[in-house]
Design an enzyme around this catalytic site. Structure first.
Site, PDB file in Angstrom:
ATOM      1  N   HIS A  68       0.844  -1.191   0.000  1.00 42.33           N
ATOM      2  CA  HIS A  68       0.000   0.000   0.000  1.00 42.33           C
ATOM      3  C   HIS A  68       0.876   1.236   0.000  1.00 42.33           C
ATOM      4  O   HIS A  68       1.689   1.424   0.906  1.00 42.33           O
ATOM      5  CB  HIS A  68      -0.921   0.011   1.229  1.00 42.33           C
ATOM      6  CG  HIS A  68      -1.891   1.152   1.210  1.00 42.33           C
ATOM      7  ND1 HIS A  68      -2.121   1.976   2.283  1.00 42.33           N
ATOM      8  CD2 HIS A  68      -2.686   1.614   0.217  1.00 42.33           C
ATOM      9  CE1 HIS A  68      -3.020   2.892   1.951  1.00 42.33           C
ATOM     10  NE2 HIS A  68      -3.379   2.698   0.712  1.00 42.33           N
ATOM     11  N   HIS A  69       0.738   2.031  -1.049  1.00 44.59           N
ATOM     12  CA  HIS A  69       1.484   3.278  -1.167  1.00 44.59           C
ATOM     13  C   HIS A  69       0.501   4.437  -1.189  1.00 44.59           C
ATOM     14  O   HIS A  69       0.126   4.925  -2.257  1.00 44.59           O
ATOM     15  CB  HIS A  69       2.324   3.295  -2.440  1.00 44.59           C
ATOM     16  CG  HIS A  69       3.485   2.344  -2.405  1.00 44.59           C
ATOM     17  ND1 HIS A  69       4.368   2.211  -3.463  1.00 44.59           N
ATOM     18  CD2 HIS A  69       3.914   1.478  -1.455  1.00 44.59           C
ATOM     19  CE1 HIS A  69       5.297   1.306  -3.145  1.00 44.59           C
ATOM     20  NE2 HIS A  69       5.039   0.835  -1.947  1.00 44.59           N
ATOM     21  N   GLU A  70       0.042   4.849  -0.041  1.00 40.33           N
ATOM     22  CA  GLU A  70      -0.779   6.070   0.023  1.00 40.33           C
ATOM     23  C   GLU A  70       0.189   7.247  -0.082  1.00 40.33           C
ATOM     24  O   GLU A  70       1.177   7.318   0.655  1.00 40.33           O
ATOM     25  CB  GLU A  70      -1.560   6.138   1.330  1.00 40.33           C
ATOM     26  CG  GLU A  70      -2.339   7.441   1.540  1.00 40.33           C
ATOM     27  CD  GLU A  70      -3.332   7.717   0.413  1.00 40.33           C
ATOM     28  OE1 GLU A  70      -4.247   6.914   0.234  1.00 40.33           O
ATOM     29  OE2 GLU A  70      -3.154   8.728  -0.305  1.00 40.33           O
ATOM     30  N   HIS A 107      -5.875   3.931  -6.498  1.00 40.84           N
ATOM     31  CA  HIS A 107      -7.055   4.600  -5.925  1.00 40.84           C
ATOM     32  C   HIS A 107      -6.893   6.110  -6.086  1.00 40.84           C
ATOM     33  O   HIS A 107      -5.774   6.607  -6.188  1.00 40.84           O
ATOM     34  CB  HIS A 107      -7.232   4.212  -4.461  1.00 40.84           C
ATOM     35  CG  HIS A 107      -7.872   2.858  -4.317  1.00 40.84           C
ATOM     36  ND1 HIS A 107      -8.974   2.632  -3.555  1.00 40.84           N
ATOM     37  CD2 HIS A 107      -7.555   1.665  -4.899  1.00 40.84           C
ATOM     38  CE1 HIS A 107      -9.316   1.349  -3.648  1.00 40.84           C
ATOM     39  NE2 HIS A 107      -8.473   0.736  -4.445  1.00 40.84           N
ATOM     40  N   GLU A 138      -9.774   2.705  -8.688  1.00 41.64           N
ATOM     41  CA  GLU A 138     -11.020   3.166  -8.083  1.00 41.64           C
ATOM     42  C   GLU A 138     -11.619   4.168  -9.071  1.00 41.64           C
ATOM     43  O   GLU A 138     -11.998   3.783 -10.154  1.00 41.64           O
ATOM     44  CB  GLU A 138     -10.688   3.780  -6.723  1.00 41.64           C
ATOM     45  CG  GLU A 138     -11.847   3.936  -5.798  1.00 41.64           C
ATOM     46  CD  GLU A 138     -11.397   4.542  -4.482  1.00 41.64           C
ATOM     47  OE1 GLU A 138     -11.864   4.075  -3.438  1.00 41.64           O
ATOM     48  OE2 GLU A 138     -10.600   5.490  -4.503  1.00 41.64           O
ATOM     49  N   GLU A 178     -16.211   2.081   0.559  1.00 41.70           N
ATOM     50  CA  GLU A 178     -15.816   2.863   1.733  1.00 41.70           C
ATOM     51  C   GLU A 178     -16.836   3.949   2.081  1.00 41.70           C
ATOM     52  O   GLU A 178     -16.998   4.303   3.248  1.00 41.70           O
ATOM     53  CB  GLU A 178     -14.425   3.471   1.519  1.00 41.70           C
ATOM     54  CG  GLU A 178     -14.344   4.398   0.314  1.00 41.70           C
ATOM     55  CD  GLU A 178     -12.915   4.737  -0.093  1.00 41.70           C
ATOM     56  OE1 GLU A 178     -11.991   4.048   0.334  1.00 41.70           O
ATOM     57  OE2 GLU A 178     -12.731   5.697  -0.857  1.00 41.70           O
TER      58      GLU A 178
HETATM   59  C1  NOJ Z   1      -8.728   5.973   0.106  1.00 48.66           C
HETATM   60  C2  NOJ Z   1      -8.786   4.603  -0.473  1.00 48.66           C
HETATM   61  O1  NOJ Z   1      -9.821   4.455  -1.404  1.00 48.66           O
HETATM   62  C3  NOJ Z   1      -8.958   3.663   0.671  1.00 48.66           C
HETATM   63  O2  NOJ Z   1      -9.129   2.351   0.177  1.00 48.66           O
HETATM   64  C4  NOJ Z   1      -7.765   3.764   1.579  1.00 48.66           C
HETATM   65  O3  NOJ Z   1      -7.988   2.949   2.698  1.00 48.66           O
HETATM   66  C5  NOJ Z   1      -7.563   5.185   2.059  1.00 48.66           C
HETATM   67  N1  NOJ Z   1      -7.586   6.086   0.964  1.00 48.66           N
HETATM   68  C6  NOJ Z   1      -6.251   5.368   2.794  1.00 48.66           C
HETATM   69  O4  NOJ Z   1      -5.186   5.163   1.893  1.00 48.66           O
HETATM   70 CA    CA Z   2     -10.997   6.305  -2.296  1.00 48.69          CA
END
Ligand code: NOJ
Ligand code: CA
Length: 684
Positions: free
Chosen positions: A386-388, A466, A485, A491
């Site tokens: 996961h790369h936020e 996303h 996404e 969510e």
């Molecule tokens: C939005 C993403 O759609 C979600 O899946 C993720 O958990 C959060 N951002 C945090 O990165």
């Molecule tokens: Ca999102």
């Protein structure tokens, strides 16, 4: 002298009504082409001012009436009128090709092509070529700007592409340029009530034509939105850039394809989405057997429920112990992926605000990634990275190589990227070192995403983005770009106000889903969001999503305890496939319901699923997609007879029947409901 001629032409053209009539009289059709079945015809025209235009008919029926083409530049006169037709070439193609994964194993690419070159009559004498492709269910065109002395660099502020929709009708559209990026509820309005819309933009005209406007092959260009000028006149609106013109490109280059799907009904509109793939270049990555379609679970929903946190502390979700527990759950139920969010440095504090703190090769102290990854791999479960980034691509790009190397080291063969920030909140590093704030679908982001995808491909990593740029079929060229996404996912049903209403989903499958795979993260069998707020869905609908929403990576998004508490329904999530030999929408009405049948890749097993809006729908579904002469055990998960998302959401009937291709299956879709079926082929 010429200036005066042009000026006189303008004067003559002034009265608006008169101009339309006059244009029609002196219009010269310069070239035309038809679809392979002869039904759809596109004519390129030059009007009396030398404006390039096009018009489209299907059979006797006008679809797009005369619509003009051109550009505005930041540093040069517009490219709009005073053109002359130079020459046209033609080509045709009828080929099939195979997708490494996807909704169809085999895709047919069948079109007639016309490429017409135009040149300005005087002064700059700039050249533009309009390349047109006609399919049986779509028209597509793009601008090609060849290398030329008076257009070395195109600094495009606006693309003057019009779409004059011939007939009145209904439109389903998601607003563009709103603060929550591409994640909006849909508007359902008359065509002449469209505002500023994202694409795909879907319309059903009075006579029943199903149209969708979108683009294909969005490479090094700004994403296209659609704005309404007046009446049913629509136009392209490029996503702007804060660091200059919307698009800066050196010639020669070509724009993305502007595509209009044109079909007689809703199922054929859905099927036409294959043309977006056909309009992209073939696979550039070679052998992609390392791209693995799969179902996955995650340390994820708990954070959206506020039961866990991304940040370190007492509620931190990404701990070594919890990850191992999740791996046990995944392995016991046949899932081969575990997404772990909040595993890295950068979440403590206001991560949403800047994104500068994120580190992509540094785990938190309470998450022993080496131990977790080793434990997972011993049970056949890969970590999904996961790369936020908080849309801080300056920070991310500086660490991209190291971050992907790190992912690879720990067996992550898929990385979910994230670009959470308000619209216009992408932070990019300019060549001079300054930071600029950009839109999520601007030219800078079209470059950024391909940079991530190609860097990931070098390491045999797939990308699931996303808050992405929209899908324009580039997964054909880069098959490791597996999902994204780009609309409101599950969510929103955790957070609430408003949650996704049922009719959001039934609009989404005819709009967003035309673009490509959606990592929607379905399967919330508790039917509860944050603070136990109800999710607007029946139980069967949560299963239906796995068939209705295509994605080669599908999450079983709920908490393990909710699956344990709903074992019978959970069985379908365990059984359902994610990769397909064939896909058919077998019934549908835009905005109201949609039913899909999909055949599992490489297996004789079929799946069927459908969802409804807020109304009840009773359907009689022909099973003629099944192999003739074969018997199947249909494992049916349907809404109970009194199921209703408002009053009785948990009512579900799970039953089995033996069926053949000659049968029809009556189905009641409850309000906010759905159904899912697995057809297992039986021996004789
Ligand atoms: C939005 C993403 O759609 C979600 O899946 C993720 O958990 C959060 N951002 C945090 O990165
Ligand atoms: Ca999102």
């Amino acid at each position: 002298m010429k200036f005066w001629l042009a000026f006189a032409a303008l004067l003559f053209a002034v009265p608006a009504a008169a101009q339309v009539a006059q244009d029609n009289i002196i219009n010269a059709g310069v070239a035309e082409a038809t679809s392979p079945d002869g039904q759809i015809k596109l004519q390129l025209v030059l009007n009396g001012e030398g404006r390039i235009g096009y018009q489209v008919t299907r059979g006797p029926q006008p679809v797009i009436t005369e619509s003009h083409l051109g550009f505005l530049f930041a540093d040069a006169p517009q490219m709009l009128r005073n053109f002359t037709f130079v020459a046209a070439t033609r080509a045709s193609k009828d080929e099939t090709w195979q997708q490494p994964w996807g909704e169809w194993k085999t895709v047919r690419d069948h079109y007639n092509e016309l490429a017409a070159t135009f040149q300005e009559k005087d002064k700059l004498r700039r050249i533009v070529r309009i390349r047109v492709r006609l399919f049986d269910d779509a028209v597509a065109f793009r601008y090609e700007l060849p290398a030329q002395p008076n257009l070395k660099t195109a600094n495009i502020t606006e693309e003057l592409t019009q779409f004059q929709i011939a007939e009145p009708g209904d439109a389903w559209w998601s607003p563009a340029f709103e603060s929550n990026r591409e994640e909006q509820l849909y508007n359902h309005t008359p065509i002449d009530g469209i505002g500023q819309a994202q694409t795909p933009l879907t319309m059903v005209t009075r006579s029943g034509l199903h149209l969708a406007i979108h683009e294909a092959a969005l490479v090094d260009y700004a994403g296209m939105n659609i704005g309404r000028v007046q009446g049913r006149q629509l136009k392209a609106m490029l996503t702007p850039s804060s660091s200059g013109p919307a698009v800066v490109r050196d010639t020669p280059f070509e724009t993305p394809w502007r595509v209009i799907l044109i079909t007689p009904d809703a199922p054929s509109l859905y099927a036409a989405n294959a043309e977006f793939l056909n309009l992209n270049e073939p696979n550039k990555l070679g052998d992609v057997s390392w791209v693995k379609p799969r179902k996955y679970v995650g340390i994820w929903w708990g954070m959206h429920l506020d039961q866990q946190t991304w940040a370190t502390g007492p509620k931190h979700g990404a701990t070594t112990a919890y990850a191992k527990k999740m791996i046990d759950f995944a392995a016991a139920n046949g899932f081969t992926g575990l997404l772990v969010e909040g595993w890295n440095k950068g979440w403590d504090g206001d991560w949403f605000a800047t994104g500068w703190d994120f580190r992509f090769a540094e785990n938190t102290p309470d998450f022993d990634i080496a131990a977790v990854s080793k434990y997972g791999l011993s049970k056949g479960v890969h970590l999904i990275g996961h790369h936020e980034t908080s849309a801080n691509i300056a920070n991310y790009e500086a660490q991209l190589g190291a971050g992907l190397d790190f992912a690879k080291r720990y067996g992550e063969d898929t990385v979910k990227t994230g670009y959470v920030a308000d619209a216009g909140g992408v932070q990019a590093r300019l060549p001079d070192g300054r930071i600029s704030f950009e839109w999520h679908e601007g030219q800078i982001m079209s470059r950024h995403h391909l940079k991530v995808v190609t860097e990931a491909a070098k390491r045999h990593i797939a990308i699931d983005s996303h808050e992405p740029i929209k899908d324009t079929g580039l997964r054909r060229t880069y098959p490791n770009w597996v999902s994204r996404e780009g609309q409101r996912g599950m969510e929103y049903n955790a957070w609430g106000v408003p949650k996704n209403p049922p009719s959001y989903d039934t609009a989404m499958i005819f709009t967003r889903m035309l673009g490509g795979p959606f990592d929607f993260t379905p399967g919330i069998l508790s039917l509860k969001g944050k603070g136990d707020t109800p999710i607007p869905s029946t139980l069967a609908r949560q299963l239906a999503y796995y068939v209705v929403i295509a994605s080669p990576v599908q999450m079983a998004a709920d908490l393990p305890e909710n699956y344990e508490a709903n074992r019978a329904a959970f069985q379908f999530i365990k059984d359902v496939a994610v990769d397909w030999d064939d896909t058919k929408m077998i019934a549908g009405k835009v905005g109201e319901y949609g039913v899909f049948a999909r055949k599992e890749r490489g297996k004789p097993t079929w799946f069927m699923g459908g969802i409804a809006d807020e109304q009840e729908h009773r359907l009689s579904l022909a099973l003629s997609f099944l192999d003739k002469g074969a018997r199947y055990r249909a494992e049916i998960y349907r809404d109970g007879d009194t199921a209703n998302f408002r009053t009785n959401p948990r009512s579900i009937v799970i039953e089995q029947r033996t069926v053949t291709a000659a049968d029809t299956m009556p189905i009641r879709l409850a309000p906010g409901g759905g159904f899912a079926v697995r057809f297992v082929r039986l021996g004789r």
